[in-house]
Scaffold this active site. Structure first.
Site, PDB file in Angstrom:
ATOM      1  N   SER A 117       6.695  -6.882   3.848  1.00  0.00           N
ATOM      2  CA  SER A 117       7.330  -7.144   4.936  1.00  0.00           C
ATOM      3  C   SER A 117       8.350  -8.546   4.852  1.00  0.00           C
ATOM      4  O   SER A 117       8.150  -9.147   4.140  1.00  0.00           O
ATOM      5  CB  SER A 117       6.809  -7.439   6.315  1.00  0.00           C
ATOM      6  OG  SER A 117       6.035  -8.492   6.523  1.00  0.00           O
ATOM      7  N   PRO A 169      -3.334  -3.902  -2.823  1.00  0.00           N
ATOM      8  CA  PRO A 169      -3.724  -3.552  -1.657  1.00  0.00           C
ATOM      9  C   PRO A 169      -5.032  -3.353  -1.451  1.00  0.00           C
ATOM     10  O   PRO A 169      -5.538  -2.285  -2.053  1.00  0.00           O
ATOM     11  CB  PRO A 169      -2.748  -2.579  -1.233  1.00  0.00           C
ATOM     12  CG  PRO A 169      -2.375  -1.923  -2.279  1.00  0.00           C
ATOM     13  CD  PRO A 169      -2.260  -2.892  -3.577  1.00  0.00           C
ATOM     14  N   GLU A 170      -6.032  -3.903  -0.162  1.00  0.00           N
ATOM     15  CA  GLU A 170      -7.125  -3.370  -0.045  1.00  0.00           C
ATOM     16  C   GLU A 170      -7.211  -2.169   0.458  1.00  0.00           C
ATOM     17  O   GLU A 170      -8.162  -1.374   0.333  1.00  0.00           O
ATOM     18  CB  GLU A 170      -7.595  -4.457   1.004  1.00  0.00           C
ATOM     19  CG  GLU A 170      -7.728  -5.890   0.668  1.00  0.00           C
ATOM     20  CD  GLU A 170      -6.542  -6.448   0.117  1.00  0.00           C
ATOM     21  OE1 GLU A 170      -6.336  -7.220  -0.737  1.00  0.00           O
ATOM     22  OE2 GLU A 170      -5.618  -6.396   1.089  1.00  0.00           O
ATOM     23  N   CYS A 214      10.589   1.452   2.046  1.00  0.00           N
ATOM     24  CA  CYS A 214      11.316   0.446   2.487  1.00  0.00           C
ATOM     25  C   CYS A 214      12.896   0.838   2.567  1.00  0.00           C
ATOM     26  O   CYS A 214      13.641   0.344   3.123  1.00  0.00           O
ATOM     27  CB  CYS A 214      10.992  -0.739   1.745  1.00  0.00           C
ATOM     28  SG  CYS A 214      11.434  -0.620  -0.255  1.00  0.00           S
ATOM     29  N   TRP A 233       0.937  -1.418   0.079  1.00  0.00           N
ATOM     30  CA  TRP A 233       0.107   0.057  -0.051  1.00  0.00           C
ATOM     31  C   TRP A 233       0.949   1.271  -0.045  1.00  0.00           C
ATOM     32  O   TRP A 233       0.202   2.301  -0.264  1.00  0.00           O
ATOM     33  CB  TRP A 233      -1.040  -0.029   1.297  1.00  0.00           C
ATOM     34  CG  TRP A 233      -0.158  -0.399   2.458  1.00  0.00           C
ATOM     35  CD1 TRP A 233      -0.224  -1.506   3.306  1.00  0.00           C
ATOM     36  CD2 TRP A 233       0.629   0.451   3.233  1.00  0.00           C
ATOM     37  NE1 TRP A 233       0.399  -1.397   4.377  1.00  0.00           N
ATOM     38  CE2 TRP A 233       0.964  -0.014   4.568  1.00  0.00           C
ATOM     39  CE3 TRP A 233       1.118   1.878   3.141  1.00  0.00           C
ATOM     40  CZ2 TRP A 233       1.889   0.581   5.242  1.00  0.00           C
ATOM     41  CZ3 TRP A 233       1.914   2.391   4.125  1.00  0.00           C
ATOM     42  CH2 TRP A 233       2.335   1.810   5.219  1.00  0.00           C
ATOM     43  N   LYS A 250      -2.326  -8.986  -6.933  1.00  0.00           N
ATOM     44  CA  LYS A 250      -3.046  -8.973  -5.762  1.00  0.00           C
ATOM     45  C   LYS A 250      -2.535  -7.489  -5.179  1.00  0.00           C
ATOM     46  O   LYS A 250      -1.594  -7.505  -4.677  1.00  0.00           O
ATOM     47  CB  LYS A 250      -2.824 -10.256  -5.036  1.00  0.00           C
ATOM     48  CG  LYS A 250      -3.594 -10.308  -3.544  1.00  0.00           C
ATOM     49  CD  LYS A 250      -3.147  -9.238  -2.627  1.00  0.00           C
ATOM     50  CE  LYS A 250      -4.124  -9.144  -1.308  1.00  0.00           C
ATOM     51  NZ  LYS A 250      -3.686  -7.907  -0.486  1.00  0.00           N
ATOM     52  N   GLU A 256      11.199  -8.456  -2.713  1.00  0.00           N
ATOM     53  CA  GLU A 256      11.601  -7.149  -2.274  1.00  0.00           C
ATOM     54  C   GLU A 256      11.075  -6.832  -0.786  1.00  0.00           C
ATOM     55  O   GLU A 256       9.723  -6.526  -0.822  1.00  0.00           O
ATOM     56  CB  GLU A 256      11.253  -6.255  -3.481  1.00  0.00           C
ATOM     57  CG  GLU A 256      12.147  -4.814  -3.363  1.00  0.00           C
ATOM     58  CD  GLU A 256      11.347  -3.827  -2.468  1.00  0.00           C
ATOM     59  OE1 GLU A 256      11.969  -3.657  -1.268  1.00  0.00           O
ATOM     60  OE2 GLU A 256      10.419  -3.133  -2.867  1.00  0.00           O
TER      61      GLU A 256
END
Length: 484
Positions: free
Chosen positions: A236, A184-185, A291, A158, A182, A257
């Site tokens: 993560s 992010p919600e 990150c 996200w 897929k 990543e």
């Protein structure tokens, strides 16, 4: 752009499966919240197992069509997608800021970056060269071919909900693969708008599928599926290790990543003004939810006091507010979880003897705002010295010698980004070869360009996104030998 200029209604986002935008099979909706207010602004469809199977089978069909499309034609379609992204930058950036919180200028830059990386990868897709291998016999011809691996499952975060989809999607498509994204919600509308640009550019409907839902359920279904050939994940370290293990169990190639805890080595001979400005820009970009964000600021003794004073003064002047306000330079955190996580990390550091130079608290207003924070003299036993804060917190500690700085830089198991500031060629050489990281940027912020590699080592993952090798994870080398 002010909030009163926003669209009156946030879109209710659907999955894109088998050529249609559709609700999930059980019609369950996940709420989407505005991080600047905490209010619910819309919803996103949640895919269930039957939706995922339909998406996979559509991707099988899409791969059969897309990989037979020649690399020149694929490149033209991807270049058109990049053009459409640039034409739609204002609308997509507005959605991105509304659902994620970053300032509108940063959101627009993310869309432009996504277009740039799509253009770069479109051109790289034209260059999937094999090689001819000289034979031992005159009647033998032998060579290698680069072929797409098949269907790819791409899992994206996200914090950069558009650019992280773009780099995985464009790389896989450039190689000739089909893709299930897929996304992010928390931030579903902007990646959906990105997908629409690729579809409008001419990518076959079934070559791209987009799903949202319960992350664990989706990964546990897609990764072992026999019709998924490769996995790409950004997120993560904890989740990445689990997904990499799952991919390994099923012999799926994967690109990971993952998280970081980037050290910054600031030497006495550094240009102070340049160093402070460069690091403040990098640290508080996207409210520190990056990150590769500089995190452990290691400052040589003679520079330390001046650096802390100037850095804290600059950090304290940052205008924090709604990302849609043109005066804002740092928006909110993405969700309530991040606020609580930072509060806990700062509290632990202070309890262990750290000094709070600036911030350290949630701002007293609606939404998920956290003040730009500077901590000094932080013990290495503090959680924040060992866990990625993923927020607008700079940790500033002193060092005496080059060896001391490098030892601390390499102490943690992460190895994504690292930074250094010095005028000494000898120091720069030592940092370049001895700091263990996938990337080191010296005297500027030079990471994340389309043409340069992006990736880490150790607990920060493996594989590269960006640069000349970005499409390699989506290609297989096949050797052919022919006797005539």
């Amino acid at each position: 752009m002010k909030r009163e200029d926003s669209p009156q209604r946030y879109p209710d986002v659907k999955c894109f499966i088998a050529g249609d935008w559709r609700e999930g099979g059980d019609r369950e909706q996940i709420a989407v919240r505005d991080p600047a207010t905490g209010a619910s602004i819309g919803s996103v469809a949640s895919a269930v197992r039957s939706d995922l199977e339909r998406a996979v089978q559509a991707g099988v069909k899409g791969f059969a069509q897309w990989h037979e499309t020649g690399p020149q034609a694929r490149a033209l379609i991807l270049s058109k997608a990049a053009t459409l992204l640039r034409e739609r930058v204002d609308a997509i950036a507005h959605l991105l800021t509304w659902e994620q919180g970053k300032p509108l200028a940063e959101a627009a830059a993310e869309i432009h970056d996504s277009a740039d990386v799509t253009d770069w990868l479109a051109e790289q897709g034209r260059r999937n060269f094999g090689r001819v291998i000289p034979p031992r016999k005159s009647n033998v011809m032998q060579y290698t071919m680069k072929l797409p691996v098949g269907q790819v499952a791409a899992f994206t975060p996200w914090n950069f909900p558009v650019s992280q989809v773009a780099i995985k999607l464009a790389a896989a498509l450039a190689a000739g693969c089909s893709v299930i994204v897929k996304a992010p919600e928390e931030t579903p509308a902007s990646p959906a708008a990105l997908i629409q640009a690729f579809l409008d550019a001419g990518v076959p409907d079934h070559a791209i599928n987009l799903v949202y839902g319960v992350p664990g359920d989706i990964s546990e279904f897609l990764i072992p599926h026999p019709d998924i050939a490769a996995v790409s994940f950004t997120g993560s370290t904890r989740v990445g290790k689990h997904l990499a293990s799952l991919a390994g169990q099923h012999m799926k190639r994967s690109t990971m990543e993952l998280g970081g805890h980037a050290p910054v080595l600031i030497f006495d001979d550094a240009d102070l003004a340049l160093t402070v400005q460069t690091l403040a820009t990098a640290k508080f970009r996207n409210a520190g939810q990056v990150c590769a964000s500089p995190t452990r600021f290691l400052v040589q003794n003679d520079m330390a006091d001046a650096f802390v004073e100037r850095f804290a003064d600059l950090a304290g002047s940052i205008a924090v507010g709604n990302g849609l306000d043109p005066q804002t330079r740092m928006g909110p955190l993405a969700n309530e979880r991040r606020v609580h996580a930072l509060e806990a990390l700062v509290s632990d550091a202070l309890a262990q003897g750290a000094t709070l130079r600036l911030g350290g608290r949630r701002l007293d207003r609606p939404g998920y705002f956290f003040a730009p924070t500077v901590l000094t003299n932080v013990p290495i036993t503090a959680r924040i010295m060992n866990e990625e804060p993923f927020g607008p917190v700079a940790i500033v500690n002193r060092f005496q010698t080059l060896n001391d700085a490098i030892a601390e830089a390499n102490r943690l198991p992460y190895g994504l980004a690292s930074y250094a500031f010095s005028r000494s060629a000898a120091t720069i050489h030592e940092v370049s070869r001895r700091v263990v990281a996938g990337m080191t940027s010296i005297n500027h912020g030079g990471l994340g360009l389309p043409e340069v590699p992006f990736g880490g080592v150790r607990d920060s993952g493996y594989g590269e996104e960006g640069g000349p090798d970005a499409i390699e994870p989506y290609l297989m080398s096949k050797f052919v030998t022919v006797a005539v």
